[in-house]
Design a protein around this motif. Structure first.
Motif, PDB file in Angstrom:
ATOM      1  N   MET A  38       0.600  -1.673  -0.189  1.00 56.44           N
ATOM      2  CA  MET A  38       0.125  -0.465   0.288  1.00 56.44           C
ATOM      3  C   MET A  38       0.849   1.222   0.381  1.00 56.44           C
ATOM      4  N   THR A  39       0.394   2.500  -0.722  1.00 55.00           N
ATOM      5  CA  THR A  39       1.112   3.318  -1.021  1.00 55.00           C
ATOM      6  C   THR A  39      -0.065   4.908  -0.763  1.00 55.00           C
ATOM      7  N   PRO A  40       1.101   5.687   0.113  1.00 55.11           N
ATOM      8  CA  PRO A  40       0.051   6.744   0.372  1.00 55.11           C
ATOM      9  C   PRO A  40      -0.552   7.334  -0.530  1.00 55.11           C
ATOM     10  N   LEU A  41      -1.578   8.161  -0.354  1.00 56.03           N
ATOM     11  CA  LEU A  41      -2.201   8.653  -2.383  1.00 56.03           C
ATOM     12  C   LEU A  41      -1.564  10.301  -1.989  1.00 56.03           C
ATOM     13  N   LEU A  42      -1.558  10.926  -2.965  1.00 59.06           N
ATOM     14  CA  LEU A  42      -1.053  12.326  -2.943  1.00 59.06           C
ATOM     15  C   LEU A  42      -2.540  13.313  -1.934  1.00 59.06           C
ATOM     16  N   GLU A  43      -3.750  12.478  -2.298  1.00 61.76           N
ATOM     17  CA  GLU A  43      -4.875  12.985  -2.368  1.00 61.76           C
ATOM     18  C   GLU A  43      -5.887  11.983  -2.498  1.00 61.76           C
ATOM     19  N   PRO A  44      -6.798  11.540  -1.192  1.00 59.85           N
ATOM     20  CA  PRO A  44      -7.545  10.885  -1.123  1.00 59.85           C
ATOM     21  C   PRO A  44      -8.485  10.030  -1.659  1.00 59.85           C
ATOM     22  N   VAL A  45      -8.740   9.191  -1.876  1.00 63.19           N
ATOM     23  CA  VAL A  45     -10.082   8.393  -3.352  1.00 63.19           C
ATOM     24  C   VAL A  45     -10.989   7.765  -2.690  1.00 63.19           C
ATOM     25  N   SER A  46     -12.188   8.080  -2.833  1.00 65.21           N
ATOM     26  CA  SER A  46     -13.845   8.246  -2.751  1.00 65.21           C
ATOM     27  C   SER A  46     -14.317   7.526  -3.755  1.00 65.21           C
ATOM     28  N   PHE A  47     -15.128   6.419  -2.702  1.00 72.00           N
ATOM     29  CA  PHE A  47     -15.678   5.472  -3.501  1.00 72.00           C
ATOM     30  C   PHE A  47     -17.625   5.656  -2.645  1.00 72.00           C
ATOM     31  N   GLY A  48     -18.229   6.159  -3.496  1.00 73.50           N
ATOM     32  CA  GLY A  48     -19.040   5.912  -2.664  1.00 73.50           C
ATOM     33  C   GLY A  48     -19.456   7.300  -1.433  1.00 73.50           C
ATOM     34  N   GLU A  49     -19.732   6.437  -0.351  1.00 71.47           N
ATOM     35  CA  GLU A  49     -19.383   7.661   1.601  1.00 71.47           C
ATOM     36  C   GLU A  49     -18.189   7.020   1.736  1.00 71.47           C
ATOM     37  N   ARG A  50     -17.091   5.524   1.341  1.00 71.39           N
ATOM     38  CA  ARG A  50     -15.518   5.736   1.774  1.00 71.39           C
ATOM     39  C   ARG A  50     -14.069   6.041   1.395  1.00 71.39           C
ATOM     40  N   ARG A  51     -13.791   6.975   1.960  1.00 69.47           N
ATOM     41  CA  ARG A  51     -12.352   8.110   0.961  1.00 69.47           C
ATOM     42  C   ARG A  51     -11.117   7.226   1.895  1.00 69.47           C
ATOM     43  N   PHE A  52     -10.042   6.395   0.975  1.00 62.39           N
ATOM     44  CA  PHE A  52      -9.217   5.765   1.180  1.00 62.39           C
ATOM     45  C   PHE A  52      -8.156   6.829   1.169  1.00 62.39           C
ATOM     46  N   ALA A  53      -6.516   6.721   1.813  1.00 59.99           N
ATOM     47  CA  ALA A  53      -6.142   7.218   2.139  1.00 59.99           C
ATOM     48  C   ALA A  53      -4.181   6.676   1.340  1.00 59.99           C
ATOM     49  N   SER A  54      -4.764   5.442   1.195  1.00 59.04           N
ATOM     50  CA  SER A  54      -3.450   4.580  -0.056  1.00 59.04           C
ATOM     51  C   SER A  54      -3.943   4.438  -0.852  1.00 59.04           C
ATOM     52  N   GLY A  55      -3.069   3.441  -1.801  1.00 61.08           N
ATOM     53  CA  GLY A  55      -3.557   2.797  -2.970  1.00 61.08           C
ATOM     54  C   GLY A  55      -2.580   1.733  -3.089  1.00 61.08           C
ATOM     55  N   CYS A  56      -2.870   1.372  -4.172  1.00 60.10           N
ATOM     56  CA  CYS A  56      -1.846  -0.354  -4.742  1.00 60.10           C
ATOM     57  C   CYS A  56      -1.860  -0.296  -6.506  1.00 60.10           C
ATOM     58  N   THR A  57      -1.295  -0.915  -6.653  1.00 61.08           N
ATOM     59  CA  THR A  57      -1.345  -1.141  -8.109  1.00 61.08           C
ATOM     60  C   THR A  57      -2.289  -2.155  -8.683  1.00 61.08           C
ATOM     61  N   LEU A  58      -2.946  -1.981  -9.791  1.00 66.06           N
ATOM     62  CA  LEU A  58      -4.007  -3.279  -9.745  1.00 66.06           C
ATOM     63  C   LEU A  58      -3.961  -3.834 -11.302  1.00 66.06           C
ATOM     64  N   ARG A  59      -3.454  -4.369 -11.829  1.00 70.57           N
ATOM     65  CA  ARG A  59      -3.361  -4.657 -13.062  1.00 70.57           C
ATOM     66  C   ARG A  59      -4.898  -5.443 -13.557  1.00 70.57           C
ATOM     67  N   VAL A  60      -5.400  -5.414 -14.490  1.00 70.46           N
ATOM     68  CA  VAL A  60      -6.894  -6.217 -14.585  1.00 70.46           C
ATOM     69  C   VAL A  60      -6.790  -7.125 -16.048  1.00 70.46           C
ATOM     70  N   HIS A  61      -6.722  -8.624 -16.190  1.00 71.67           N
ATOM     71  CA  HIS A  61      -6.526  -8.699 -17.383  1.00 71.67           C
ATOM     72  C   HIS A  61      -7.088  -9.593 -17.795  1.00 71.67           C
ATOM     73  N   GLY A  62      -8.503  -9.575 -18.114  1.00 71.99           N
ATOM     74  CA  GLY A  62      -9.335 -10.294 -17.444  1.00 71.99           C
ATOM     75  C   GLY A  62     -10.857  -9.776 -16.447  1.00 71.99           C
ATOM     76  N   LEU A  63     -11.735 -10.344 -18.015  1.00 64.94           N
ATOM     77  CA  LEU A  63     -12.964 -10.219 -16.360  1.00 64.94           C
ATOM     78  C   LEU A  63     -13.951 -11.189 -16.510  1.00 64.94           C
ATOM     79  N   ALA A  64     -14.187 -11.435 -15.449  1.00 69.46           N
ATOM     80  CA  ALA A  64     -15.756 -12.850 -16.098  1.00 69.46           C
ATOM     81  C   ALA A  64     -16.682 -11.835 -16.165  1.00 69.46           C
ATOM     82  N   PRO A  65     -17.512 -12.769 -16.943  1.00 70.06           N
ATOM     83  CA  PRO A  65     -19.015 -11.977 -17.163  1.00 70.06           C
ATOM     84  C   PRO A  65     -20.037 -11.879 -16.637  1.00 70.06           C
ATOM     85  N   HIS A  66     -20.590 -10.695 -16.464  1.00 70.52           N
ATOM     86  CA  HIS A  66     -21.295 -10.007 -15.595  1.00 70.52           C
ATOM     87  C   HIS A  66     -22.251 -11.080 -14.055  1.00 70.52           C
ATOM     88  N   ARG A  67     -21.276 -10.779 -13.784  1.00 70.39           N
ATOM     89  CA  ARG A  67     -23.390 -11.583 -12.591  1.00 70.39           C
ATOM     90  C   ARG A  67     -22.585 -13.483 -12.897  1.00 70.39           C
TER      91      ARG A  67
END
Length: 96
Positions: free
Chosen positions: A1-30
């Motif tokens: 985890m790395t501290p973020l210069l500016e927090p990121v919000s998802f909905g009502e939650r705020r996150f002050a740290s982050g990480c690298t995420l690589r998406v190689h594919g997705l399962a079909p929805h649901r």
């Protein structure tokens, strides 16, 4: 985890740290892996009855054995990102 210069919000939650995420594919929805069905087989959840509490953490370190297990479960379901992302975006638009 790395501290973020500016927090990121998802909905009502705020996150002050982050990480690298690589998406190689997705399962079909649901049509992906149902984590609740696999909890008793994962080391990261020592008490399967309370697994959802651990999932509420911003970051949950995943043991290598669990990562391999989940990769084997998910791999057969993965599709190229462009072929399935539209279904995820439609659902996101509907749920606001």
């Amino acid at each position: 985890m790395t501290p973020l210069l500016e927090p990121v919000s998802f909905g009502e939650r705020r996150f002050a740290s982050g990480c690298t995420l690589r998406v190689h594919g997705l399962a079909p929805h649901r049509e992906g892996v149902v984590l609740a069905d696999l909890v008793s087989q994962l080391e990261v959840f020592p008490d399967p009855r309370h697994w959802s509490v651990r999932m509420r953490r911003a970051a949950l370190p995943l043991p290598d054995a669990d990562a391999g297990f989940l990769r084997r479960e998910l791999q057969p379901l993965l599709r190229p990102y462009p072929s399935v992302i539209s279904a995820y975006l439609r659902e996101s638009d509907r749920s606001g």
